[in-house]
Design a protein around this motif. Structure first.
Motif, mmCIF file in Angstrom:
data_model
loop_
_atom_site.group_PDB
_atom_site.id
_atom_site.type_symbol
_atom_site.label_atom_id
_atom_site.label_comp_id
_atom_site.label_asym_id
_atom_site.label_seq_id
_atom_site.Cartn_x
_atom_site.Cartn_y
_atom_site.Cartn_z
ATOM 1 N N VAL A 66 -139.397 78.124 -34.237
ATOM 2 C CA VAL A 66 -138.359 78.631 -33.602
ATOM 3 C C VAL A 66 -138.736 79.791 -32.668
ATOM 4 O O VAL A 66 -137.889 79.863 -31.559
ATOM 5 C CB VAL A 66 -137.102 79.183 -34.714
ATOM 6 N N THR B 208 -133.520 73.720 -39.827
ATOM 7 C CA THR B 208 -134.724 74.208 -39.694
ATOM 8 C C THR B 208 -135.427 73.968 -41.343
ATOM 9 O O THR B 208 -134.910 73.862 -42.082
ATOM 10 C CB THR B 208 -135.084 75.582 -39.199
ATOM 11 N N THR B 209 -136.791 74.095 -41.146
ATOM 12 C CA THR B 209 -137.513 73.983 -42.411
ATOM 13 C C THR B 209 -138.583 74.864 -42.534
ATOM 14 O O THR B 209 -139.182 75.527 -41.740
ATOM 15 C CB THR B 209 -138.432 72.735 -42.599
ATOM 16 N N TYR B 210 -138.429 75.809 -43.646
ATOM 17 C CA TYR B 210 -139.312 76.970 -44.018
ATOM 18 C C TYR B 210 -140.652 76.402 -44.388
ATOM 19 O O TYR B 210 -140.872 75.669 -45.203
ATOM 20 C CB TYR B 210 -138.724 78.069 -44.942
ATOM 21 N N LEU C 107 -140.251 79.023 -39.356
ATOM 22 C CA LEU C 107 -139.409 77.981 -39.516
ATOM 23 C C LEU C 107 -139.405 77.101 -38.437
ATOM 24 O O LEU C 107 -139.813 77.164 -37.304
ATOM 25 C CB LEU C 107 -137.894 78.397 -39.192
ATOM 26 N N LEU D 67 -126.762 69.691 -38.267
ATOM 27 C CA LEU D 67 -125.935 70.368 -39.167
ATOM 28 C C LEU D 67 -124.421 70.491 -38.763
ATOM 29 O O LEU D 67 -123.586 70.433 -39.405
ATOM 30 C CB LEU D 67 -126.540 71.718 -39.546
ATOM 31 N N LYS E 241 -119.875 68.282 -49.007
ATOM 32 C CA LYS E 241 -120.773 67.923 -48.159
ATOM 33 C C LYS E 241 -121.606 69.298 -47.677
ATOM 34 O O LYS E 241 -121.259 69.964 -47.179
ATOM 35 C CB LYS E 241 -120.491 67.205 -46.979
ATOM 36 N N LEU F 194 -124.078 71.487 -46.377
ATOM 37 C CA LEU F 194 -124.820 72.009 -45.367
ATOM 38 C C LEU F 194 -125.708 72.993 -45.500
ATOM 39 O O LEU F 194 -126.807 72.786 -44.706
ATOM 40 C CB LEU F 194 -123.451 72.669 -44.174
ATOM 41 N N ALA G 180 -136.011 78.855 -49.951
ATOM 42 C CA ALA G 180 -136.166 78.792 -48.659
ATOM 43 C C ALA G 180 -134.753 78.608 -47.700
ATOM 44 O O ALA G 180 -134.939 78.839 -46.547
ATOM 45 C CB ALA G 180 -137.235 77.429 -48.284
ATOM 46 N N PRO H 167 -134.015 82.264 -45.619
ATOM 47 C CA PRO H 167 -134.486 82.207 -44.340
ATOM 48 C C PRO H 167 -133.934 81.168 -43.188
ATOM 49 O O PRO H 167 -133.493 81.504 -42.143
ATOM 50 C CB PRO H 167 -135.947 82.260 -44.271
ATOM 51 N N GLU H 168 -133.668 80.009 -43.713
ATOM 52 C CA GLU H 168 -133.108 78.736 -42.826
ATOM 53 C C GLU H 168 -131.666 79.218 -42.493
ATOM 54 O O GLU H 168 -131.053 79.140 -41.336
ATOM 55 C CB GLU H 168 -133.130 77.543 -43.643
ATOM 56 N N HIS I 6 -131.589 82.062 -39.804
ATOM 57 C CA HIS I 6 -131.553 81.592 -38.593
ATOM 58 C C HIS I 6 -130.283 80.913 -38.026
ATOM 59 O O HIS I 6 -130.040 81.348 -37.087
ATOM 60 C CB HIS I 6 -132.965 80.855 -38.560
ATOM 61 N N LEU I 7 -129.644 80.273 -38.970
ATOM 62 C CA LEU I 7 -128.583 79.464 -38.655
ATOM 63 C C LEU I 7 -127.445 80.349 -38.300
ATOM 64 O O LEU I 7 -126.753 80.173 -37.112
ATOM 65 C CB LEU I 7 -128.258 78.471 -39.709
ATOM 66 N N GLN J 6 -138.581 83.835 -50.367
ATOM 67 C CA GLN J 6 -138.597 83.336 -49.083
ATOM 68 C C GLN J 6 -137.870 84.482 -48.043
ATOM 69 O O GLN J 6 -138.646 84.706 -47.148
ATOM 70 C CB GLN J 6 -138.106 82.055 -48.734
ATOM 71 N N TYR K 23 -140.100 86.307 -45.234
ATOM 72 C CA TYR K 23 -139.620 85.993 -43.761
ATOM 73 C C TYR K 23 -139.282 87.320 -43.090
ATOM 74 O O TYR K 23 -139.935 87.592 -42.059
ATOM 75 C CB TYR K 23 -138.371 85.114 -43.634
#
Lengths: 344, 344
Positions: free
Chosen positions: A143, A221-223, A233, A240, B238, B240, B246, B249-250, B253-254, B272, B276
């Motif tokens: 990112v 994203t993947t940590y 990330l 999403l 569902k 998200l 992890a 931090p993901e 960011h989102l 994590q 981060y």
């Protein structure tokens, strides 16, 4: 003329009083018109009335500051989207760098066509082709790397028609509207079909909107960890949120968790956001920018007989729904005195 | 004593001066300790030092206000999580209503066990069973219906040990910390493994954190219309964002798009997020609450020989990483003068 000493003081005081009387008047005038780039008309009046009704404590429709949320589409609502979305230009511009890193792509479509520089062929790329280009240029990096690339591109790239940086292609009347709402306690959000990570790079600079108030189409994203143990990330090609159409109210719920009091858009992709906003109780403001000014900007619809387009479609059905539900159409041609800050 | 007139005035002035000298001193004392429920020690000092270093303009590590982001885990960090997460209690409490709407569930596991009221059997339910209960009680309704249900439950439900509403089970020292950070320009966020929609119902009331500053485990919604044309959002099963490990931090960011300057947690699920946060440059503050006070609250780890637990595990590996990386452990027993606001 040589006045006696006392008279000179009296005159001086008089001038100061006069200056004092004038100065507040000038200030008051500027204060009285928070939207100087808007012509007087139904659109400007709707904005002023809405703010008054929702912020004056004596108003029956007063809205507590915490609930003052206003959401703005970006492309075509806050800045120019024709002939092509800025982010798509960025992605096309990034293709050579992507191919340099993966030379085998040079012989594969759609990358081959993009590298050819054949504008006509590029314009004909399918949505499927575009998706491949977006995935290759918007995912796979960290990112931080992505944000640095976008920043670098924005520093030099220019809009082809106006020869200006893209971040200067914002609509001055809408920036005045953003400032006016914020000055009245509204928290302003971008809710865009564009990439959330892309828009967040410049939203503060271009609109005064911080990254955390940008809702957009978002991928996961993947940590993970660098070899030295430092975490980072990675942007993944895993969607999403498709922040268009029904995705806009869904994205608003996910990222904000409150129903907006005001919502602004310009295309059929904004319909559900305006419906959702309007379905709340009390005073609400829903507005749509109509691009009907081919001379100063662009003209497209196809509502009201304007030329059809795939970029920012304003359908006749949207126009009809707006009229039926009391959404206010902003006519770019007649409502906006100035469109860009760089205009004389 | 009858003083001459002038002296009386002098004395009065003297008393006023004295009062004036005392009054600011009292105020200054209150101002000087923004964390009155914290004992003096390493944890309190780390907080005060961090805020000073990042907010004094003369500091080499000054952080512009826009970048002052602080993220807080909720369960076990801001309020009690033992013996069971509050949201799980809510879901179990909702089972009878769900079964009333769908009577066929009464004969199906795990609903049958929950309805039996057999606490021992309920405590033994598997993660898979719990998932079924969560899906049945957290999805399928509109977002507005869900928020209304949670609000109704919170108004009457009580923590079994303290016989208080759950929203009063917040840690006073952490609420002081939230207020102190906000008073110094920090935007405070909750970043919880709990359900985003659940926590958003009470975050403002319990912590002064508005819904848009709550990041949590989030499921998708679907936009649709009632028969009268009014739009609404339905909560879907569902996933998200699984906002644990992890996912923290993901999720940051989102939903925020900036790396926090400070992060607070209490379990391995927060590791994590703290990593981060710590990997950014400049001054950063990472803290972990250790529950080592069985008398006033609970004691669990299994770090440092504390009893093991599945709810809010603080592993020895987490303790070791904290020590290695300079994260500060908050010892509930010795660092907190008071734990709850309702304590005498």
């Amino acid at each position: 003329m040589k006045l006696p000493r006392v008279s000179r003081w009296v005159t001086l005081v008089g001038l100061l009083v006069l200056a004092g009387a004038l100065a507040p008047a000038t200030t008051a005038l500027a204060k009285d018109d928070p939207l100087p780039s808007w012509n007087d008309g139904a659109a400007k009046k709707a904005i002023l009335t809405f703010v008054q009704r929702t912020t004056e404590e004596s108003s029956a429709e007063f809205v507590p500051p915490a609930e003052r949320i206003a959401t703005f589409d970006q492309d075509g609502t806050l800045w120019v989207e024709h002939p092509m979305y800025t982010q798509v230009v960025y992605c096309l511009d990034r293709v050579p760098a992507v191919v340099e890193a993966k030379p085998e792509l040079a012989r594969v479509e759609p990358f081959k066509t993009v590298l050819s520089g054949d504008h006509e062929a590029i314009a004909k790329l399918s949505m499927d082709d575009l998706s491949k280009i977006l995935a290759a240029t918007l995912t796979g990096m960290s990112v931080d790397e992505f944000a640095a690339e976008v920043e670098k591109w924005l520093a030099t790239a220019e809009n082809a028609r106006w020869k200006r940086p893209y971040t200067r292609m914002t609509y001055l009347p809408m920036r005045e509207l953003l400032s006016y709402l914020r000055a009245n306690g509204y928290k302003t959000y971008i809710v865009t079909g564009g990439g959330q990570d892309f828009v967040r790079v410049y939203s503060e600079q271009a609109y005064g909107i911080p990254p955390e108030q940008v809702v957009g189409t978002a991928a996961g994203t993947t940590y993970g960890y660098h070899e030295n143990g430092e975490p980072f990330l990675t942007k993944e090609p895993k969607l999403l949120l498709n922040d268009n159409d029904a995705g806009k109210p869904e994205g608003i719920h996910l990222m904000i968790g409150r129903r907006p009091r005001a919502a602004f858009g310009n295309s059929t992709g904004d319909r559900q956001m305006l419906e959702y906003t309007g379905a709340g109780g009390g005073a609400r403001l829903m507005m749509l920018v109509l691009h009907d000014d081919a001379e100063r900007e662009y003209a497209y619809g196809p509502a009201q007989g304007l030329p059809d387009t795939k970029v920012g479609t304003f359908s006749q059905a949207l126009w009809d729904e707006a009229k039926k539900k009391g959404w206010v159409v902003i006519h770019m041609k007649s409502d906006w005195k100035r469109i860009f800050a760089f205009e004389p």
